[in-house]
Design a protein around this motif. Sequence first.
Motif, PDB file in Angstrom:
ATOM      1  N   ALA A 229       0.614  -1.588  -0.335  1.00 54.00           N
ATOM      2  CA  ALA A 229       0.211   0.365  -0.091  1.00 54.00           C
ATOM      3  C   ALA A 229       0.729   0.985  -0.005  1.00 54.00           C
ATOM      4  N   SER A 230       2.275   0.787   0.590  1.00 54.41           N
ATOM      5  CA  SER A 230       3.449   2.285   0.649  1.00 54.41           C
ATOM      6  C   SER A 230       3.349   3.209  -0.796  1.00 54.41           C
ATOM      7  N   GLY A 231       3.491   2.395  -1.346  1.00 45.24           N
ATOM      8  CA  GLY A 231       3.708   2.467  -3.503  1.00 45.24           C
ATOM      9  C   GLY A 231       5.318   2.036  -3.230  1.00 45.24           C
ATOM     10  N   ALA A 232       5.590   1.668  -2.332  1.00 42.62           N
ATOM     11  CA  ALA A 232       7.833   1.551  -2.527  1.00 42.62           C
ATOM     12  C   ALA A 232       7.900   0.470  -3.584  1.00 42.62           C
ATOM     13  N   ASP A 233       9.035   0.860  -4.225  1.00 43.19           N
ATOM     14  CA  ASP A 233       9.630   0.062  -5.124  1.00 43.19           C
ATOM     15  C   ASP A 233       9.171  -1.485  -5.241  1.00 43.19           C
ATOM     16  N   ARG A 234       8.333  -2.189  -5.696  1.00 39.65           N
ATOM     17  CA  ARG A 234       8.192  -3.641  -5.076  1.00 39.65           C
ATOM     18  C   ARG A 234       8.921  -4.489  -5.063  1.00 39.65           C
ATOM     19  N   SER A 235      10.108  -4.399  -5.578  1.00 38.18           N
ATOM     20  CA  SER A 235      11.245  -5.130  -6.868  1.00 38.18           C
ATOM     21  C   SER A 235      12.510  -4.408  -5.672  1.00 38.18           C
ATOM     22  N   ARG A 236      12.187  -3.376  -4.509  1.00 43.51           N
ATOM     23  CA  ARG A 236      13.186  -2.896  -3.423  1.00 43.51           C
ATOM     24  C   ARG A 236      13.415  -3.985  -2.203  1.00 43.51           C
ATOM     25  N   TRP A 237      12.236  -4.130  -2.178  1.00 44.78           N
ATOM     26  CA  TRP A 237      11.748  -4.960  -0.614  1.00 44.78           C
ATOM     27  C   TRP A 237      11.189  -6.379  -0.181  1.00 44.78           C
ATOM     28  N   GLN A 238      11.351  -7.423   0.330  1.00 41.65           N
ATOM     29  CA  GLN A 238      10.843  -8.353   0.605  1.00 41.65           C
ATOM     30  C   GLN A 238      10.591  -8.513   2.035  1.00 41.65           C
ATOM     31  N   VAL A 239       9.242  -8.980   2.410  1.00 42.17           N
ATOM     32  CA  VAL A 239       8.524  -9.433   4.118  1.00 42.17           C
ATOM     33  C   VAL A 239       9.072 -10.688   4.456  1.00 42.17           C
ATOM     34  N   SER A 240       9.003 -10.949   5.381  1.00 42.05           N
ATOM     35  CA  SER A 240       9.270 -12.717   5.129  1.00 42.05           C
ATOM     36  C   SER A 240       9.195 -12.321   7.073  1.00 42.05           C
ATOM     37  N   ALA A 241       8.142 -14.046   6.958  1.00 37.00           N
ATOM     38  CA  ALA A 241       7.864 -14.240   8.364  1.00 37.00           C
ATOM     39  C   ALA A 241       8.654 -14.732   9.334  1.00 37.00           C
ATOM     40  N   PHE A 242       9.664 -15.803   8.846  1.00 30.49           N
ATOM     41  CA  PHE A 242      11.029 -16.166  10.290  1.00 30.49           C
ATOM     42  C   PHE A 242      12.397 -16.008   8.745  1.00 30.49           C
ATOM     43  N   LEU A 243      12.906 -16.354   9.490  1.00 32.18           N
ATOM     44  CA  LEU A 243      14.272 -16.050   8.548  1.00 32.18           C
ATOM     45  C   LEU A 243      15.155 -17.234   8.992  1.00 32.18           C
ATOM     46  N   ASP A 244      14.849 -18.624   8.420  1.00 28.00           N
ATOM     47  CA  ASP A 244      15.648 -20.008   9.086  1.00 28.00           C
ATOM     48  C   ASP A 244      17.501 -19.510   8.971  1.00 28.00           C
ATOM     49  N   ASP A 245      18.147 -18.592   7.246  1.00 28.40           N
ATOM     50  CA  ASP A 245      18.654 -18.670   7.457  1.00 28.40           C
ATOM     51  C   ASP A 245      19.684 -17.321   7.642  1.00 28.40           C
ATOM     52  N   MET A 246      19.399 -16.754   9.113  1.00 29.81           N
ATOM     53  CA  MET A 246      20.071 -15.838   9.602  1.00 29.81           C
ATOM     54  C   MET A 246      21.812 -16.035   9.348  1.00 29.81           C
ATOM     55  N   PRO A 247      22.463 -16.676   9.668  1.00 31.16           N
ATOM     56  CA  PRO A 247      23.807 -16.054   9.152  1.00 31.16           C
ATOM     57  C   PRO A 247      23.466 -15.643   7.776  1.00 31.16           C
ATOM     58  N   GLN A 248      23.135 -15.815   6.813  1.00 36.50           N
ATOM     59  CA  GLN A 248      23.599 -15.555   5.583  1.00 36.50           C
ATOM     60  C   GLN A 248      22.722 -14.194   5.142  1.00 36.50           C
ATOM     61  N   ARG A 249      21.656 -14.220   6.634  1.00 38.35           N
ATOM     62  CA  ARG A 249      21.038 -12.645   5.968  1.00 38.35           C
ATOM     63  C   ARG A 249      21.840 -11.791   6.742  1.00 38.35           C
ATOM     64  N   PHE A 250      22.853 -12.540   7.527  1.00 38.86           N
ATOM     65  CA  PHE A 250      23.832 -10.923   7.974  1.00 38.86           C
ATOM     66  C   PHE A 250      24.356 -11.155   7.611  1.00 38.86           C
ATOM     67  N   ALA A 251      24.867 -11.773   6.409  1.00 36.54           N
ATOM     68  CA  ALA A 251      25.455 -11.522   6.253  1.00 36.54           C
ATOM     69  C   ALA A 251      25.812 -10.742   5.044  1.00 36.54           C
ATOM     70  N   ALA A 252      24.515 -10.541   4.381  1.00 35.93           N
ATOM     71  CA  ALA A 252      24.295  -9.512   3.022  1.00 35.93           C
ATOM     72  C   ALA A 252      24.058  -8.747   3.515  1.00 35.93           C
ATOM     73  N   ALA A 253      23.976  -8.148   5.286  1.00 38.43           N
ATOM     74  CA  ALA A 253      23.415  -7.058   6.089  1.00 38.43           C
ATOM     75  C   ALA A 253      24.587  -5.835   5.699  1.00 38.43           C
ATOM     76  N   ASP A 254      24.399  -4.817   5.555  1.00 38.86           N
ATOM     77  CA  ASP A 254      25.199  -3.353   5.856  1.00 38.86           C
ATOM     78  C   ASP A 254      24.889  -3.225   7.312  1.00 38.86           C
ATOM     79  N   LEU A 255      23.643  -3.184   7.605  1.00 37.05           N
ATOM     80  CA  LEU A 255      22.943  -2.088   8.829  1.00 37.05           C
ATOM     81  C   LEU A 255      21.538  -3.239   9.271  1.00 37.05           C
ATOM     82  N   VAL A 256      21.770  -3.496  10.346  1.00 37.58           N
ATOM     83  CA  VAL A 256      20.041  -4.285  11.161  1.00 37.58           C
ATOM     84  C   VAL A 256      19.354  -3.304  11.483  1.00 37.58           C
TER      85      VAL A 256
END
Length: 355
Positions: A229-256
């Motif tokens: 509903a916010s109109g934010a560019d759909r290709s640049r965000w993703q929503v997830s319920a639970f992340l099973d691969d948190m270490p990989q998700r941390f690796a990909a992040a510049d800021l948490v």
Amino acid sequence: MRVLIAGGGTGGHIIPALAIADELRKRHDAEVRFVGTSRGLESRLVPQAGYPLDLIQVGQLKNVSLATRARTLLDLPLSILRCRTLLRAFRPQVVVGVGGYASGPAMAAAILLRIPTLAFEPNAAPGLANRLVGKYVSAAAVNFPPAAAYFRNAHVTGIPVREEFFHLPPRPAAAPPHLLVFGGSQGARVFNEIMPRIAAALLEAVPGLTILHQAGARHAEATQAAYVASGADRSRWQVSAFLDDMPQRFAAADLVLARSGASTVAELAAAGKPSLLVPFPLAADDHQLRNAEVPAQAGAAQLLVEKDVTAEALLRSLSGLLASPTHLQAMSDHARALAQPQAACSIAELITALT
Ligand SMILES: CC(=O)N[C@H]1[C@@H](OP(=O)(O)OP(=O)(O)OC[C@H]2O[C@@H](n3ccc(=O)[nH]c3=O)[C@H](O)[C@@H]2O)O[C@H](CO)[C@@H](O)[C@@H]1O
């Protein structure tokens, strides 16, 4: 060596428990079993990690009606008896209580059977299960020195985290910026409400930015709808319920952007990730604030208390941090200095000493 690990509920109880189990299996070839409840996260995460899990029924005591609390207390002897049966069948040399629903009855049964016990407490102020058994355990592993006062024979070990967090590949210099939003094992309402409101402006302020937002199982759909509903560019965000691969998700992040649950803070240190932390204000004894103060004072994290989290404040803090790679690098170095890579090993040694 046979070890029974009891407890669970949220990730903050079960994820360090799995790190302890892995260490015991790897270094001591131990046989490890878990006891938990069907409504805790352990019912999914423990079998997934390849450990046997016995389920017992334990009601809730915190944040529930008087009637539910009375029922839980009346059922407690039955839960303890069920644990006694499990202990007699498995015959563990040590029972480790990590806090959460199943921890109390299992530790009580072990104490009654005179089986050595170790309590694990990641927060500055212990939860209910650990408070009740603290003075009767054989030993305890704590993260914050002040928590030691609640236990017999306490040792400050730090919090064991998944080994992968210590070996994440560095972010490639040319990679577009990426923000991980992560509200603890159940998600955080404050992030779920405010992030969709600022997403479009944040994506505009930080060129190339992408966002991964973990919203919690119960709130993922509504959060996703709010981003749409916010109109934010759909290709640049993703929503997830639970992340099973948190270490990989941390690796990909510049800021948490995160809550300051005890394991989250320990993982940020292990991974050397800069963070913006918003403590959960209703945590017992405000322990999430105490968890967050350590990295904030060390320059590893920025701390924002929830009452100050307006859309404008969050947008300002996130865009300011993401626009400054040099600052993020300094925060990352400070974070890494807080890591406690020996925690799992120290706890495994305490357990071994009790056998
Ligand atoms: C609301 C509340 O009272 N929270 C408490 C709870 O939080 P919670 O369970 O959220 O706490 P933690 O931050 O300690 O642990 C969360 C764990 O779940 C993992 N994870 C989480 C989400 C996800 O999608 N994937 C994933 O793997 C994290 O990487 C981490 O290992 O227990 C912690 C430890 O006792 C406390 O410090 C917190 O105050």
